[in-house]
Design a protein around this motif. Structure first.
Motif: not given
Length: 66
Positions: A46-66
């Motif tokens: 579960x922790x690995x899944x959450x870490x992967x989701x956080x990384x993906x969401x962070x990447x999407x936010x980075x691409x949208x705003x920068x």
């Protein structure tokens, strides 16, 4: 497996895994200051899944705003 048959590397890894099981929060903190293998090794599936989701969401936010 008998402990007498273990190589030194196997013994170190076994001891490291036992320590991870005994103190998961402490090793999680060490993972942030240490290497990624210790961080991920201390997490369950579960922790690995959450870490992967956080990384993906962070990447999407980075691409949208920068």
């Amino acid at each position: 497996m008998n402990n007498h048959d273990e190589t030194p590397e196997e013994k170190r890894e076994r001891l490291r895994q036992e320590e991870l099981k005994k103190n998961p929060i402490g090793t999680l903190k060490d993972g942030f200051n240490g290497n990624l293998a210790d961080l991920v090794g201390s997490l369950g599936w579960k922790g690995k899944g959450i870490l992967i989701v956080v990384l993906i969401v962070g990447y999407v936010f980075y691409e949208l705003f920068f």
